[in-house]
Design an enzyme around this catalytic site. Structure first.
Site, short mmCIF file in Angstrom:
data_model
loop_
_atom_site.label_atom_id
_atom_site.label_comp_id
_atom_site.label_asym_id
_atom_site.label_seq_id
_atom_site.Cartn_x
_atom_site.Cartn_y
_atom_site.Cartn_z
N HIS A 1 4.12 5.12 11.97
CA HIS A 1 3.76 5.13 10.55
C HIS A 1 2.79 6.32 10.38
CE1 HIS A 1 2.91 3.95 6.58
NE2 HIS A 1 2.52 2.69 6.75
N ARG B 1 11.08 4.03 4.32
CA ARG B 1 10.64 2.95 5.22
C ARG B 1 11.89 2.18 5.61
NH1 ARG B 1 5.63 -1.23 4.81
NH2 ARG B 1 4.59 0.73 5.29
N ARG C 1 0.80 -1.22 0.00
CA ARG C 1 0.00 0.00 0.00
C ARG C 1 0.85 1.28 0.00
NH1 ARG C 1 -2.77 -3.93 1.45
NH2 ARG C 1 -0.82 -4.52 2.41
N THR C 2 1.76 1.37 0.96
CA THR C 2 2.49 2.63 1.13
C THR C 2 3.38 2.88 -0.08
OG1 THR C 2 2.52 2.00 3.46
CG2 THR C 2 3.81 3.92 2.85
N LYS D 1 26.64 -3.13 1.16
CA LYS D 1 28.12 -3.06 1.31
C LYS D 1 28.50 -2.49 2.66
CE LYS D 1 27.98 -1.77 -3.55
NZ LYS D 1 28.05 -0.59 -4.40
N1 CP Z 1 -0.61 -0.31 5.76
C1 CP Z 1 0.62 -0.47 5.26
O1 CP Z 1 1.58 0.18 5.69
O2 CP Z 1 0.70 -1.41 4.29
P1 CP Z 1 2.03 -1.80 3.50
O3 CP Z 1 2.97 -2.43 4.50
O4 CP Z 1 1.58 -2.75 2.43
O5 CP Z 1 2.64 -0.54 2.95
#
Ligand code: CP
Length: 328
Positions: free
Chosen positions: A153, A125, A74-75, A104
């Site tokens: 998040h 991320r 999604r993100t 590395k």
């Molecule tokens: N909700 C969410 O962060 O989904 P993903 O891990 O698929 O990005």
């Protein structure tokens, strides 16, 4: 024609908690947000949603980097699609733990220094709990935390609040059930820090004994006078919540794989249980789901998790626009 890299101002017109950077500069945690910031994001998200064609060139000339060392669907797709749909160019490393020079032995700080010399904004991320703060300390351009270890998040929390606003018509005076792995999950913390700002909200945490909410989160609620209760079964809360936020057991973050497997399936919102919820309650989930949310629940009129996921696109289009084009 490429636009110059935006200079990050030390202050902005809006007063935010000085403990945290302005969310117009970097987005790293929900504690940064104030209601007026959320309102601005939501209004812009609605405007883009209603008339996307008018925003097609908004980010022309900007280059956005996605640097992800953890899996994502999604993100990853929504930030990428948001950037491209606004006219920006996208440069990416999904699997940066395997395909960037982190393999590395390059530090996150060195990677971010270099990436920030090439692009106008970084979506990050990373497995490290403190990764977004570390990135902000060295980046020359805005950083958006797209998931930092088991801590936060914040853009998920923005789209969650946007979904609650759309579906329930308000962000306060709600009983919010938060269920799942509250020890290792990050979306729950970001949601709770965000929604705790609105008056009248009460939280009901539901978790097995080894997935309890983080002490720092509960301390934050106590300090701010936000009421909450703790439970081990969904049966205790389904009847009175206005929003039920389910999450999965974060098996990949357990030290003991056997404990992870035995914890899966301890908390399941069975279809027959969901029928006992208030008629106007909504069921949310940041996804991906595993055992905790059976597919049979999809037919329940309270299910909103796919709308919630779709909302991510508009919220992230709004956020990219605000961070890249706002003059501060
Ligand atoms: N909700 C969410 O962060 O989904 P993903 O891990 O698929 O990005």
């Amino acid at each position: 024609m490429l636009r110059p890299v935006r200079t990050l101002a030390k202050e902005t017109a809006v007063v935010f908690n000085p403990k945290y950077p302005s969310p117009y500069q970097h987005v790293i945690m929900s504690q940064q947000f104030v209601p007026s910031f959320l309102e601005e994001v939501f209004v812009l998200a609605d405007r883009i949603r209603a008339d996307e064609a008018s925003f097609r060139d908004t980010l022309q000339g900007f280059v956005v980097a996605e640097h992800f060392s953890e899996a994502s669907t999604r993100t990853w797709y929504s930030f990428g699609a948001a950037a491209v749909r606004l006219g920006a160019h996208l440069v990416c490393s999904q699997g940066s733990d395997k395909f960037s020079s982190e393999v590395k032995g390059e530090s996150l700080e060195d990677s971010i220094r270099v990436i920030s010399g090439n692009v106008h904004l970084i979506v990050l991320r990373h497995v490290d709990d403190d990764s977004s703060r570390r990135a902000v300390a060295v980046s020359k351009v805005p950083v958006i935390n797209a998931g930092s270890g088991k801590t936060q998040h914040p853009t998920q929390a923005l789209l969650d609040a946007y979904t609650i606003q759309r579906e329930r018509g308000r962000l306060g005076n709600l009983i919010i059930g938060v269920a799942g792995d509250l020890t290792r999950g990050r979306t729950c913390d970001s949601l709770v820090y965000n929604m705790a700002k609105y008056p009248g909200n009460t939280f009901r945490f539901v978790a097995p004994y080894n997935c309890k909410p983080k002490p720092g989160l509960l301390q934050h609620l106590r300090e701010h006078g936000v009421p909450f209760t703790e439970h081990e079964s969904l049966e205790e809360v389904v009847h009175d919540v206005d929003v039920l936020y389910m999450t999965r057991v974060q098996t990949e973050r357990f030290d003991d794989p056997e404990e992870a497997q035995s914890t899966r399936g301890k908390l399941i919102l069975h279809a027959h249980l969901a029928k006992h919820m208030k008629d106007d309650a909504i069921i949310m989930h940041p996804l991906p789901r595993v055992d905790e949310l059976p597919k049979e629940v999809d037919a329940n009129h309270r299910a909103r998790y796919f709308e919630q996921a779709d909302n991510g696109l508009w919220v992230r289009m709004a956020l990219l626009t605000m961070l890249l084009t706002r003059q501060s």
